[in-house]
Design a protein around this motif. Sequence first.
Motif, PDB file in Angstrom:
ATOM      1  N   ASN A  36      38.654  34.084  36.264  1.00 38.62           N
ATOM      2  CA  ASN A  36      39.661  34.691  35.386  1.00 38.62           C
ATOM      3  C   ASN A  36      39.809  36.195  35.633  1.00 38.62           C
ATOM      4  N   VAL A  37      39.882  36.559  36.906  1.00 36.47           N
ATOM      5  CA  VAL A  37      39.980  37.963  37.297  1.00 36.47           C
ATOM      6  C   VAL A  37      41.389  38.260  37.787  1.00 36.47           C
ATOM      7  N   LEU A  38      41.924  39.387  37.338  1.00 41.13           N
ATOM      8  CA  LEU A  38      43.236  39.867  37.766  1.00 41.13           C
ATOM      9  C   LEU A  38      43.041  41.172  38.525  1.00 41.13           C
ATOM     10  N   ILE A  39      43.461  41.179  39.793  1.00 38.65           N
ATOM     11  CA  ILE A  39      43.377  42.371  40.634  1.00 38.65           C
ATOM     12  C   ILE A  39      44.795  42.760  41.020  1.00 38.65           C
ATOM     13  N   ALA A  40      45.224  43.928  40.597  1.00 36.09           N
ATOM     14  CA  ALA A  40      46.602  44.366  40.801  1.00 36.09           C
ATOM     15  C   ALA A  40      46.824  44.845  42.242  1.00 36.09           C
ATOM     16  N   ASN A  83      40.735  30.718  38.883  1.00 33.26           N
ATOM     17  CA  ASN A  83      41.783  31.430  38.125  1.00 33.26           C
ATOM     18  C   ASN A  83      41.793  32.925  38.441  1.00 33.26           C
ATOM     19  N   VAL A  84      42.052  33.229  39.687  1.00 29.81           N
ATOM     20  CA  VAL A  84      42.034  34.622  40.154  1.00 29.81           C
ATOM     21  C   VAL A  84      43.367  34.955  40.814  1.00 29.81           C
ATOM     22  N   ILE A  85      43.900  36.121  40.488  1.00 32.38           N
ATOM     23  CA  ILE A  85      45.097  36.638  41.154  1.00 32.38           C
ATOM     24  C   ILE A  85      44.730  37.942  41.849  1.00 32.38           C
ATOM     25  N   GLU A  93      32.673  40.802  37.612  1.00 33.36           N
ATOM     26  CA  GLU A  93      32.298  39.659  36.784  1.00 33.36           C
ATOM     27  C   GLU A  93      33.518  39.018  36.122  1.00 33.36           C
ATOM     28  N   ASP A  94      33.285  37.981  35.331  1.00 34.39           N
ATOM     29  CA  ASP A  94      34.365  37.180  34.740  1.00 34.39           C
ATOM     30  C   ASP A  94      35.265  38.004  33.820  1.00 34.39           C
ATOM     31  N   ASN A  95      36.529  37.605  33.780  1.00 35.45           N
ATOM     32  CA  ASN A  95      37.518  38.116  32.821  1.00 35.45           C
ATOM     33  C   ASN A  95      37.826  39.605  32.984  1.00 35.45           C
ATOM     34  N   VAL A  96      37.717  40.095  34.215  1.00 32.23           N
ATOM     35  CA  VAL A  96      37.979  41.517  34.482  1.00 32.23           C
ATOM     36  C   VAL A  96      39.416  41.697  34.949  1.00 32.23           C
ATOM     37  N   TRP A  97      40.032  42.810  34.541  1.00 35.86           N
ATOM     38  CA  TRP A  97      41.363  43.205  35.020  1.00 35.86           C
ATOM     39  C   TRP A  97      41.206  44.552  35.719  1.00 35.86           C
ATOM     40  N   ASN A 123      42.733  27.406  41.722  1.00 35.19           N
ATOM     41  CA  ASN A 123      43.816  28.192  41.128  1.00 35.19           C
ATOM     42  C   ASN A 123      43.691  29.679  41.478  1.00 35.19           C
ATOM     43  N   VAL A 124      43.594  29.953  42.772  1.00 36.48           N
ATOM     44  CA  VAL A 124      43.491  31.315  43.283  1.00 36.48           C
ATOM     45  C   VAL A 124      44.768  31.668  44.043  1.00 36.48           C
ATOM     46  N   ALA A 125      45.347  32.826  43.737  1.00 39.15           N
ATOM     47  CA  ALA A 125      46.541  33.312  44.439  1.00 39.15           C
ATOM     48  C   ALA A 125      46.237  34.677  45.038  1.00 39.15           C
ATOM     49  N   ILE A 126      46.367  34.781  46.363  1.00 37.96           N
ATOM     50  CA  ILE A 126      46.194  36.060  47.057  1.00 37.96           C
ATOM     51  C   ILE A 126      47.519  36.382  47.730  1.00 37.96           C
TER      52      ILE A 126
END
Length: 199
Positions: A100-104, A80-82, A145-149, A60-63
């Motif tokens: 669970n990382v979100l990178i804008a 679970n990474v965007i 690390e996990d759960n970072v935005w 579940n990774v979207a780049i």
Amino acid sequence: MKTEIQKCLDGENFNTLDPEIQDIIKRARRLTKEYNYLASTDTIRKEALLTELLGRIGKNVAIDTPFYCDYGRNITIGDNVIININCTFVDCNRINIGNNVLIASNVQIYTATHPLGTDERLIENWTESDSGPFFRTYALPVKIEDNVWIGGGVIILPGVIIGKNSVIGAGSVVTRSIPENSVAFGNPCKVIRENNPTV
């Protein structure tokens, strides 16, 4: 005797013009170019290219595109990474991204750097056959690390660790590691308050 790749991963000065390194870079350029020109609906081919390009990619990774990297194989991504549009990862050393990382958009992650002193930085005995002047380069790993935005336009510098459950505000320049459970922003990026992961 260490290869230039081994020196690079060990944080030592390495030769960026080394043929093995140049082959890795050319491969990454080829794969990212194809990836960036694919239709957004061609999910099967996109997944195959990312699997070939990256060191590891979870579920579940979207780049989003465009996406740019230097070596590709030094990037590992959890589940679970965007990663949003127009991100650049200079992965001469390892870039490890947790779950669970979100990178804008427009985030830049750099592992490569150079000595500060002019005399240390420039090597003047390069030859006409080289592609350009050779600057001393070394690289330090980056870990998210996990759960970072990570907010839009953030720049993360070599050797930084961003602790789990942390948020980095848009436009920040992260020059030092950020502890777990933090809200941090600014240039240079500083912890502003504790982040409660349950909120």
